[in-house]
Design an enzyme around this catalytic site. Structure first.
Site, PDB file in Angstrom:
ATOM      1  N   LYS A 185      29.193  47.777  83.507  1.00 39.73           N
ATOM      2  CA  LYS A 185      29.253  47.186  82.163  1.00 39.73           C
ATOM      3  C   LYS A 185      30.089  45.908  82.192  1.00 39.73           C
ATOM      4  O   LYS A 185      30.819  45.662  83.155  1.00 39.73           O
ATOM      5  CB  LYS A 185      29.845  48.212  81.197  1.00 39.73           C
TER       6      LYS A 185
ATOM      7  N   TYR B 220      54.077  22.317  78.082  1.00 39.32           N
ATOM      8  CA  TYR B 220      54.183  22.537  76.629  1.00 39.32           C
ATOM      9  C   TYR B 220      55.463  23.282  76.283  1.00 39.32           C
ATOM     10  O   TYR B 220      55.814  24.272  76.927  1.00 39.32           O
ATOM     11  CB  TYR B 220      53.003  23.368  76.133  1.00 39.32           C
TER      12      TYR B 220
END
Ligand SMILES: *Cc1c(COP(=O)(O)O)cnc(C)c1O
Length: 384
Positions: free
Chosen positions: A58, A281
């Site tokens: 899956k 950042y």
């Protein structure tokens, strides 16, 4: 090589054609080790020698690529998927092994589709039995897996309802809608090796299906590796096939598994940053001395988790070092102190055989499964 789509087979099953891979020019690469996939399947077979193995593929085979993994693991006894479109893709790749839709059909029209795709269905809810009852006939009977809720309380029938449900499935069998009936259960905590929950679930499940003529499946990867009494006729292996474990503090290698993915990129800049200067950042990292800082072409836009902090391990040219500052969308910054030969173009490894994805998962507050599932479409995939 991944098996190409067989257009004749695709036409036979009336399959949609696959979405093409996005064109990518970045060096960010997921390398899938197909020999590791096969090694891990062998390991699962050795660990559960009397069981058939369903390979759970899956979520695009836990992010490794559905067609590629199903082709590499074609000797599995069946494939477990979470969506009808996964069954379509497996059939389009020309693979004829049994397939099980793990959450089962969603609507009446799925009945015909399951028969066409020769795909079996989990039945976990009365609504799904009603869909089967509404279908007047099918091209071929659909094999079903009756899901018993043995204590996880997510999907499955209450144990007291199982005899009635089983009776309704038998009636559908008599009408040629349903083929074989099997039974499964899912564990809530098989990764917790000292918890009593798994043994309790096993007892509840076995008592519930006792006397029914059904093949049984209980075990996911953690149970395959740690709870041999759960093996029964079928085991369902997901993470173990990809070389991963969810047992806290352990890696797949601790169980003799081999990681099936290396996630890597390259340095696109190396800069000397002065003592006391801040990187990236928010200036989240302050250089304790003047030092070389590498910039790698990878970020959360590629699926690397932004949640990790400075100090998370990363490899440059095969040498272990650390991420510094915040991970951004396209880039991350790396401490290159003491890393020999690091330069523009040096290979940066985010996870792989030498740096377990479980370690990075833990640093991000999650599990390795989520990381491999989260790799984005701009990453180039290759096999070795
Ligand atoms: C995902 C899944 C598995 C596989 O679980 P792993 O821990 O990856 O082995 C097995 N059974 C069901 C029903 C699943 O949804």
């Amino acid at each position: 090589m991944a098996r190409a789509v067989n257009y004749q087979v695709a036409a036979l099953y009336r399959l949609p054609l696959p979405i093409p891979q996005l064109p990518v020019s970045r060096p960010t690469t997921a390398t899938i080790h197909t020999d590791a996939l096969r090694h891990n399947l062998t390991k699962v077979r050795q660990t559960a020698p009397n069981s058939k193995v369903m390979a759970v593929v899956k979520a695009d085979a836990y992010g490794h690529g559905l067609e590629r993994v199903a082709s590499a693991l074609e000797s599995a006894d069946a494939f477990g998927v979470a969506a009808m479109s996964d069954a379509e893709r497996i059939r389009a790749a020309g693979i004829s092994q049994p397939i099980l839709l793990l959450s089962g059909l969603d609507e009446v029209s799925d009945v015909a589709r399951l028969a066409e795709l020769q795909t079996d269905s989990v039945i976990h809810h009365v609504s799904q039995i009603e869909f089967l009852e509404e279908a007047q006939s099918v091209a071929r009977p659909i094999d079903v897996w009756m899901k018993v809720d043995s204590g996880m309380h997510r999907l499955g029938f209450y144990t007291g309802d199982v005899p009635v449900i089983y009776g309704r499935l038998q009636a559908l069998q008599g009408k040629g809608i349903v083929g074989k009936i099997r039974a499964l259960n899912h564990f809530a905590a098989s990764d917790e090796l000292d918890s009593p929950v798994t043994q309790q679930q096993m007892d509840v499940f076995q008592n519930t299906v006792q006397g029914l003529q059904v093949e049984r499946s209980l075990a996911n990867s953690a149970a395959i590796l740690s709870w041999p009494s759960s093996h029964c006729e079928w085991v369902r292996a997901g993470g173990a096939l990809y070389g991963q474990t969810v047992v806290e503090g352990k890696t797949g290698a601790d169980f003799g598994l081999r990681p099936a993915m290396t996630f890597s990129t390259r340095l696109i800049a190396v800069n000397q940053i002065k003592q006391g200067e801040r990187v990236g950042y928010g200036g989240a990292y302050e250089c304790p001395e003047t030092m070389p800082v590498g910039v790698a072409a990878i970020g959360y836009g590629d699926g690397y988790p932004r949640a990790v902090k400075s100090g998370t391990p990363v490899m440059v040219n095969g040498q272990m070092t650390q991420i510094i500052g915040r991970v951004s969308m396209d880039l991350m910054t790396i401490d290159l102190r003491g890393i020999g030969g690091a330069d523009v173009g040096s290979v940066v490894t985010l996870w792989g055989p030498e740096l377990p994805v479980e370690t990075i998962g833990a640093a991000a507050g999650t599990i390795g499964y989520e990381l491999t599932c989260s790799i984005t479409r701009r990453v180039r995939f290759q096999e070795d």
